[in-house]
Design a protein around this motif. Structure first.
Motif, short mmCIF file in Angstrom:
data_model
loop_
_atom_site.label_atom_id
_atom_site.label_comp_id
_atom_site.label_asym_id
_atom_site.label_seq_id
_atom_site.Cartn_x
_atom_site.Cartn_y
_atom_site.Cartn_z
N LEU A 12 0.86 -1.17 0.00
CA LEU A 12 0.00 0.00 0.00
C LEU A 12 0.90 1.23 0.00
N PHE A 13 0.36 2.35 -0.45
CA PHE A 13 1.13 3.60 -0.47
C PHE A 13 0.30 4.71 0.16
N GLY A 14 1.02 5.73 0.63
CA GLY A 14 0.32 6.88 1.18
C GLY A 14 1.29 8.04 1.28
N GLY A 15 0.80 9.16 1.81
CA GLY A 15 1.66 10.32 1.94
C GLY A 15 0.91 11.51 2.50
N CYS A 16 1.62 12.63 2.51
CA CYS A 16 1.13 13.85 3.15
C CYS A 16 0.39 14.74 2.15
N TYR A 23 5.10 7.14 1.57
CA TYR A 23 5.51 5.92 2.28
C TYR A 23 4.92 4.69 1.60
N ARG A 24 5.57 3.58 1.89
CA ARG A 24 5.10 2.27 1.41
C ARG A 24 4.79 1.42 2.62
N LEU A 25 3.71 0.71 2.56
CA LEU A 25 3.30 -0.16 3.65
C LEU A 25 3.22 -1.59 3.13
N ASP A 26 4.03 -2.47 3.74
CA ASP A 26 4.15 -3.84 3.25
C ASP A 26 3.28 -4.83 4.00
N ALA A 27 2.36 -4.33 4.79
CA ALA A 27 1.45 -5.23 5.52
C ALA A 27 0.07 -4.59 5.55
N LEU A 28 -0.95 -5.42 5.67
CA LEU A 28 -2.30 -4.89 5.79
C LEU A 28 -2.50 -4.34 7.20
N PRO A 29 -3.15 -3.19 7.32
CA PRO A 29 -3.47 -2.68 8.66
C PRO A 29 -4.33 -3.68 9.43
N LEU A 59 6.39 -0.29 7.63
CA LEU A 59 6.21 1.09 7.16
C LEU A 59 7.55 1.66 6.72
N HIS A 60 7.65 2.06 5.48
CA HIS A 60 8.91 2.57 4.94
C HIS A 60 8.68 3.94 4.32
N VAL A 102 -6.14 8.18 7.03
CA VAL A 102 -6.57 9.00 5.90
C VAL A 102 -5.40 9.37 4.99
N THR A 103 -4.16 9.23 5.49
CA THR A 103 -3.00 9.51 4.64
C THR A 103 -2.73 8.38 3.65
N LEU A 104 -3.38 7.23 3.83
CA LEU A 104 -3.25 6.17 2.81
C LEU A 104 -3.89 6.64 1.51
N ASP A 105 -3.36 6.16 0.39
CA ASP A 105 -3.95 6.53 -0.89
C ASP A 105 -5.38 6.01 -1.02
N HIS A 106 -5.69 4.92 -0.29
CA HIS A 106 -7.05 4.35 -0.31
C HIS A 106 -7.57 4.17 1.11
#
Ligand SMILES: [Zn+2]
Ligand SMILES: [Zn+2]
Length: 138
Positions: A12-16, A23-29, A59-60, A102-106
């Motif tokens: 998953l990806f997200g940002g400000c 950031y990149r997230l390699d696991a499901l929340p 989280l990277h 909410v900072t996640l892209d989805h």
């Protein structure tokens, strides 16, 4: 978390808000919810902050200048130094981070499932849901 899983793919990806921090997230929340504590309210300048627990190792940060605000002896908040977006809460000794979901892209994939620190809710903010409400952390 999301019932129709076919669209959710890792990473998953997200940002400000300004786009500098990504950031990149390699696991499901895992666990999700809204935090109504005063510190989250102030960090986000909002009545409540939707969060999702994620493994710290997953989280990277890929870009941007991530600042750290030590909000207590054992807790810290991270934010974008350029635009101020409140990105996460982490606590010493815990393997998981409370990501501002909410900072996640989805963000729509990971709806909040409860309210925590509801005792410090802003009185004019009345959530129109039937999620469990906890006066403190849960
Ligand atoms: Zn930013
Ligand atoms: Zn909070």
């Amino acid at each position: 978390m999301k019932e129709d899983d076919e669209m959710v793919t890792l990473p998953l990806f997200g940002g400000c808000a300004c786009g500098q921090v990504r950031y990149r997230l390699d696991a499901l929340p895992g666990d999700t919810g809204y935090c109504h504590c005063r510190t989250c309210q102030r960090c986000a300048a909002a009545p409540a902050v939707p969060w999702a627990m994620v493994p710290a190792q997953a989280l990277h940060y890929l870009s941007g200048d991530v600042g750290i605000f030590r909000s207590s002896a054992h807790g810290e908040r991270r934010f974008c130094r350029d635009c101020g977006t409140y990105l996460e809460y982490r606590e010493q000794g815990y393997a998981e981070i409370g990501l501002s979901s909410v900072t996640l892209d989805h963000p729509e994939w990971f709806p909040p499932q409860k309210h925590i620190w509801f005792a410090s809710r802003v009185p004019w903010f009345e959530p129109a849901d039937d999620l469990p409400r906890f006066d403190q952390g849960e």
